[in-house]
Design a protein around this motif. Sequence first.
Motif, PDB file in Angstrom:
ATOM      1  N   LEU A   1      18.647 -24.602  -7.707  1.00 45.41           N
ATOM      2  CA  LEU A   1      17.937 -24.642  -6.439  1.00 45.41           C
ATOM      3  C   LEU A   1      17.145 -23.354  -6.248  1.00 45.41           C
ATOM      4  CD1 LEU A   1      20.515 -26.243  -3.957  1.00 45.41           C
ATOM      5  CD2 LEU A   1      19.049 -27.326  -5.680  1.00 45.41           C
ATOM      6  N   ALA A   2      16.034 -23.445  -5.563  1.00 38.64           N
ATOM      7  CA  ALA A   2      15.119 -22.309  -5.432  1.00 38.64           C
ATOM      8  C   ALA A   2      15.647 -21.260  -4.461  1.00 38.64           C
ATOM      9  CB  ALA A   2      13.757 -22.795  -4.959  1.00 38.64           C
ATOM     10  N   GLY A   3      15.336 -19.994  -4.770  1.00 33.52           N
ATOM     11  CA  GLY A   3      15.628 -18.883  -3.875  1.00 33.52           C
ATOM     12  C   GLY A   3      17.102 -18.712  -3.584  1.00 33.52           C
ATOM     13  N   ALA A   4      17.406 -18.303  -2.351  1.00 32.93           N
ATOM     14  CA  ALA A   4      18.784 -18.010  -1.966  1.00 32.93           C
ATOM     15  C   ALA A   4      19.659 -19.251  -1.953  1.00 32.93           C
ATOM     16  CB  ALA A   4      18.799 -17.350  -0.593  1.00 32.93           C
ATOM     17  N   ALA A   5      19.058 -20.439  -1.917  1.00 29.80           N
ATOM     18  CA  ALA A   5      19.838 -21.671  -1.943  1.00 29.80           C
ATOM     19  C   ALA A   5      20.494 -21.908  -3.301  1.00 29.80           C
ATOM     20  CB  ALA A   5      18.957 -22.869  -1.589  1.00 29.80           C
ATOM     21  N   GLY A   6      20.007 -21.193  -4.319  1.00 29.66           N
ATOM     22  CA  GLY A   6      20.489 -21.420  -5.676  1.00 29.66           C
ATOM     23  C   GLY A   6      21.808 -20.764  -5.988  1.00 29.66           C
ATOM     24  N   CYS A   7      22.298 -19.879  -5.111  1.00 33.16           N
ATOM     25  CA  CYS A   7      23.555 -19.187  -5.411  1.00 33.16           C
ATOM     26  C   CYS A   7      24.113 -18.509  -4.171  1.00 33.16           C
ATOM     27  CB  CYS A   7      23.352 -18.146  -6.519  1.00 33.16           C
ATOM     28  SG  CYS A   7      21.906 -17.068  -6.308  1.00 33.16           S
ATOM     29  N   VAL A   8      25.436 -18.352  -4.194  1.00 33.48           N
ATOM     30  CA  VAL A   8      26.145 -17.602  -3.159  1.00 33.48           C
ATOM     31  C   VAL A   8      27.072 -16.633  -3.872  1.00 33.48           C
ATOM     32  CG1 VAL A   8      27.699 -17.692  -1.177  1.00 33.48           C
ATOM     33  CG2 VAL A   8      26.163 -19.620  -1.637  1.00 33.48           C
ATOM     34  N   ASN A   9      27.000 -15.341  -3.505  1.00 32.31           N
ATOM     35  CA  ASN A   9      27.952 -14.381  -4.063  1.00 32.31           C
ATOM     36  C   ASN A   9      28.375 -13.370  -3.011  1.00 32.31           C
ATOM     37  OD1 ASN A   9      25.922 -12.372  -4.056  1.00 32.31           O
ATOM     38  ND2 ASN A   9      25.306 -12.873  -6.141  1.00 32.31           N
ATOM     39  N   GLU A  10      29.275 -12.488  -3.400  1.00 32.40           N
ATOM     40  CA  GLU A  10      29.918 -11.589  -2.437  1.00 32.40           C
ATOM     41  C   GLU A  10      28.956 -10.584  -1.831  1.00 32.40           C
ATOM     42  OE1 GLU A  10      33.496 -10.354  -0.449  1.00 32.40           O
ATOM     43  OE2 GLU A  10      33.044 -12.096  -1.689  1.00 32.40           O
TER      44      GLU A  10
ATOM     45  N   THR B   1      22.410 -16.002  -1.474  1.00 33.29           N
ATOM     46  CA  THR B   1      22.982 -15.952  -0.138  1.00 33.29           C
ATOM     47  C   THR B   1      24.231 -15.076  -0.177  1.00 33.29           C
ATOM     48  OG1 THR B   1      22.176 -18.168   0.372  1.00 33.29           O
ATOM     49  CG2 THR B   1      23.985 -17.334   1.708  1.00 33.29           C
ATOM     50  N   ASP B   2      24.406 -14.258   0.837  1.00 35.46           N
ATOM     51  CA  ASP B   2      25.561 -13.362   0.916  1.00 35.46           C
ATOM     52  C   ASP B   2      26.743 -14.131   1.486  1.00 35.46           C
ATOM     53  OD1 ASP B   2      27.249 -11.246   0.994  1.00 35.46           O
ATOM     54  OD2 ASP B   2      26.042 -10.012   2.343  1.00 35.46           O
ATOM     55  N   GLY B   3      27.819 -14.245   0.695  1.00 36.52           N
ATOM     56  CA  GLY B   3      28.997 -14.983   1.116  1.00 36.52           C
ATOM     57  C   GLY B   3      30.178 -14.078   1.380  1.00 36.52           C
ATOM     58  N   VAL B   4      31.280 -14.669   1.789  1.00 36.34           N
ATOM     59  CA  VAL B   4      32.518 -13.956   2.085  1.00 36.34           C
ATOM     60  C   VAL B   4      33.652 -14.571   1.267  1.00 36.34           C
ATOM     61  CG1 VAL B   4      34.202 -13.370   3.882  1.00 36.34           C
ATOM     62  CG2 VAL B   4      31.759 -13.441   4.426  1.00 36.34           C
ATOM     63  N   ALA B   5      34.489 -13.708   0.683  1.00 38.12           N
ATOM     64  CA  ALA B   5      35.683 -14.152  -0.049  1.00 38.12           C
ATOM     65  C   ALA B   5      35.324 -15.038  -1.239  1.00 38.12           C
ATOM     66  CB  ALA B   5      36.654 -14.873   0.882  1.00 38.12           C
ATOM     67  N   VAL B   6      34.261 -14.646  -1.975  1.00 38.07           N
ATOM     68  CA  VAL B   6      33.881 -15.389  -3.179  1.00 38.07           C
ATOM     69  C   VAL B   6      33.832 -14.459  -4.398  1.00 38.07           C
ATOM     70  CG1 VAL B   6      32.657 -17.270  -2.052  1.00 38.07           C
ATOM     71  CG2 VAL B   6      31.424 -15.153  -2.563  1.00 38.07           C
ATOM     72  N   SER B   7      34.544 -13.321  -4.322  1.00 43.39           N
ATOM     73  CA  SER B   7      34.548 -12.384  -5.433  1.00 43.39           C
ATOM     74  C   SER B   7      35.406 -12.928  -6.569  1.00 43.39           C
ATOM     75  CB  SER B   7      35.104 -11.034  -4.960  1.00 43.39           C
ATOM     76  OG  SER B   7      35.044 -10.079  -5.990  1.00 43.39           O
ATOM     77  N   ASN B   8      34.804 -12.965  -7.765  1.00 43.87           N
ATOM     78  CA  ASN B   8      35.470 -13.514  -8.943  1.00 43.87           C
ATOM     79  C   ASN B   8      35.860 -14.963  -8.707  1.00 43.87           C
ATOM     80  OD1 ASN B   8      36.550 -13.716 -11.469  1.00 43.87           O
ATOM     81  ND2 ASN B   8      38.200 -12.249 -11.165  1.00 43.87           N
ATOM     82  N   ALA B   9      34.862 -15.809  -8.437  1.00 44.73           N
ATOM     83  CA  ALA B   9      35.104 -17.234  -8.223  1.00 44.73           C
ATOM     84  C   ALA B   9      35.636 -17.867  -9.502  1.00 44.73           C
ATOM     85  CB  ALA B   9      33.807 -17.921  -7.789  1.00 44.73           C
ATOM     86  N   CYS B  10      36.771 -18.541  -9.382  1.00 45.74           N
ATOM     87  CA  CYS B  10      37.463 -19.069 -10.567  1.00 45.74           C
ATOM     88  C   CYS B  10      37.411 -20.582 -10.674  1.00 45.74           C
ATOM     89  CB  CYS B  10      38.920 -18.633 -10.552  1.00 45.74           C
ATOM     90  SG  CYS B  10      39.168 -16.882 -10.861  1.00 45.74           S
ATOM     91  N   ALA B  11      37.332 -21.290  -9.543  1.00 47.87           N
ATOM     92  CA  ALA B  11      37.372 -22.748  -9.578  1.00 47.87           C
ATOM     93  C   ALA B  11      36.727 -23.303  -8.324  1.00 47.87           C
ATOM     94  CB  ALA B  11      38.816 -23.242  -9.700  1.00 47.87           C
ATOM     95  N   LEU B  12      36.355 -24.578  -8.389  1.00 46.95           N
ATOM     96  CA  LEU B  12      35.642 -25.206  -7.279  1.00 46.95           C
ATOM     97  C   LEU B  12      35.974 -26.686  -7.228  1.00 46.95           C
ATOM     98  CD1 LEU B  12      31.917 -24.772  -6.365  1.00 46.95           C
ATOM     99  CD2 LEU B  12      32.715 -27.024  -7.067  1.00 46.95           C
ATOM    100  N   ALA B  13      36.031 -27.236  -6.008  1.00 50.63           N
ATOM    101  CA  ALA B  13      36.201 -28.673  -5.831  1.00 50.63           C
ATOM    102  C   ALA B  13      35.270 -29.150  -4.727  1.00 50.63           C
ATOM    103  CB  ALA B  13      37.644 -29.018  -5.481  1.00 50.63           C
ATOM    104  N   VAL B  14      34.693 -30.331  -4.914  1.00 54.90           N
ATOM    105  CA  VAL B  14      33.858 -30.969  -3.901  1.00 54.90           C
ATOM    106  C   VAL B  14      34.689 -32.068  -3.252  1.00 54.90           C
ATOM    107  CG1 VAL B  14      31.687 -32.138  -3.428  1.00 54.90           C
ATOM    108  CG2 VAL B  14      31.824 -30.509  -5.318  1.00 54.90           C
ATOM    109  N   SER B  15      34.653 -32.152  -1.929  1.00 56.01           N
ATOM    110  CA  SER B  15      35.407 -33.189  -1.240  1.00 56.01           C
ATOM    111  C   SER B  15      34.902 -34.571  -1.649  1.00 56.01           C
ATOM    112  CB  SER B  15      35.293 -33.015   0.272  1.00 56.01           C
ATOM    113  OG  SER B  15      33.938 -33.107   0.695  1.00 56.01           O
ATOM    114  N   PRO B  16      35.756 -35.592  -1.633  1.00 57.66           N
ATOM    115  CA  PRO B  16      35.331 -36.933  -2.054  1.00 57.66           C
ATOM    116  C   PRO B  16      34.159 -37.488  -1.246  1.00 57.66           C
ATOM    117  CG  PRO B  16      37.713 -36.806  -1.987  1.00 57.66           C
ATOM    118  CD  PRO B  16      37.203 -35.531  -1.378  1.00 57.66           C
ATOM    119  N   ASP B  17      34.039 -37.092   0.030  1.00 57.87           N
ATOM    120  CA  ASP B  17      32.901 -37.546   0.827  1.00 57.87           C
ATOM    121  C   ASP B  17      31.642 -36.737   0.566  1.00 57.87           C
ATOM    122  OD1 ASP B  17      33.409 -35.135   2.156  1.00 57.87           O
ATOM    123  OD2 ASP B  17      34.254 -36.084   3.935  1.00 57.87           O
ATOM    124  N   GLY B  18      31.748 -35.695  -0.266  1.00 60.07           N
ATOM    125  CA  GLY B  18      30.587 -34.894  -0.641  1.00 60.07           C
ATOM    126  C   GLY B  18      30.113 -33.923   0.420  1.00 60.07           C
TER     127      GLY B  18
END
Length: 459
Positions: free
Chosen positions: A98-107, A114-131
Motif C-alpha cells: 500500500l502507498a505511503g504511510a498506509a503501507g506499514c505500521v511500526n513503533e 504510520t507510528d504505532g504503539v506496542a508493535v516493537s519486534n512484531a512476531c505474529a499476526l492474525a486477522v479476525s474471521p470477519d476481516g
Amino acid sequence: MAKDAVAALRWSTPILWTLGLLLSPAISAAPLGPLALRGCVSETGAVGGCSNGVALAGALGVTVSPDSKHAYVVASILGSGGVTAFARDKATGALTQLAGAAGCVNETGAGGCTDGVAVSNACALAVSPDGKHVYVASCKSNAIAVFARDKKTGGLTQLAGIDGCVSETGTGGVCADGIALDDPIAVAVSRDGKHVYVASFFGDSIAVFGRNKKTGALTQLAGTAGCISETGTGGACADGIALDGADSVAVSADGKHVYVAAANSGAVAVFARTKATGALTQLAASAACVSDDGTSGACADGEALSGADAVALSADGKHAYVGAVASDSVAIFARNKKTGVLTQLPGTDGCVSETGSGGACIDGVGLDGPRSIAVSRSGKDLYVASSVGDAVAVFRRNKKTGTLAQLPGTDGCVSETGSGGDCADGVVLDGAHGVAVSAAGKHVYVASDVSGAVSAFGR
C-alpha cells in the motif's frame, strides 16, 4: 532439551535482515506440481533483483486476509519492524505494498510508516474471521496490538487509547494492563470471532481474551480464567502442564478445543474451550498433552516432538500437525473431534523427519528446523517452512488417514541452495520462517527472516 538451548535455536538467525517478496504465476494447471519462484520486493530492492519496498526488514510471518484481498507481513527489526500491508491480486497472487504511510505500521514511524504503539519486534499476526480487525503479537513490547482493518483498502488503523493494545505491564498507561504476555509469539482468533488466544514463550502460557466483535477491542478474562501457565504464575493464572516455551496456538474449526505447541516442553498441550466464555480447561491426566518423552507420565508419550514450535489443524478437524525444530520433523496426530484428544499415528505414519529419526519416522527433505505449517483449505496439501534448511517442503495429505507423502524429487521442496539437488533451487529463502495459503488455495506465501523474504508460489 534445556530451555536456553531451545531459545537459542529460536533466535539463532542473524539480527540484521533484508526482505524480499517473490511472486509467480500458477505453478501448474494440475492439482499438484513443482513450486516456481519469480520476482520479489525487498527493503532495498537489491536482493535478488527485487523491486523496492518499505519497512520490511526481518520478516517472520505472513497472513492472508479471509477475503483474499490483502496480505500482511510481520517484521522483527527493532524500531523499523512492525506490520506491512499489501494488496493482493487474486488471479496472479502478486502483492503490491500500500502507498505511503498506509503501507506499514511500526513503533517509531521510521521509513515513512504510520507510528504505532506496542508493535516493537512484531512476531505474529492474525486477522479476525470477519476481516474487520488485525491482532499483532509483539515480542519486545510484551503486548498484543489491535487494529481496525479497512476491508476495501487493506489499511490498518490502531484503536485509540488503551483499546489499541494490551501489554504485560500496561506500558505506562498507554495499553490496557494484561498478564501472561511475556514474549507473546503467537496469536489466534476463534472461528466465531468471540475470543483471542495468545501464546507467550517466556511466560510459558496461553492468555485468553474476549473480543468485541464490533470494535475489535480485547478484554482479558477475569481471574485465573484469563490465562493458563506452566507454573500458575504466582496464582494469577490457572496451573497447566507442558507449556514451557509456548510457541504456537491453534483453535479447532468447531471451536471446541485449543492446541498449544511448547518448544521447551517438547509437547503439544490440549484444552477444551467453553464457547460462551472462551475459557480453557486442560484435558485430564495424560490426555492433557503429548510430549517427546511423556513428561514422566504426565503426558502421553509421543515421537519427534523435541522443540515443538508449530501446530496446525486440518480444516475438517480430523488431524493435527506439529512441527518440531529440534527434531527436524512434523508429527502427525488423529484428533477426536468430540473430546479433542490427540493420538499420534502408529509407526512411521506418525512423523516425517529430515533424517527419518533412526527409522522412527518417514524420511523427508527440506525439514531442517521447521517453523511453520499450513494446510490448504481443501485439506489435500500441507506446506512447511524450515528456517535452518532455508526451504519450503510440499506434502500431499491423505484426507482419510492424515498421513503425509512428500512430492517426489525436487517437486517436494524449494530451498535457497537447492539442498545439493534434493530440492528445487530458489532465491531469498534463507531462514524460511512462516507459511500461509490463500483462502482459495491458489497461492502459497513463505516469509524468510534471514533473507528477509516473503516468497509467493502459484498452486
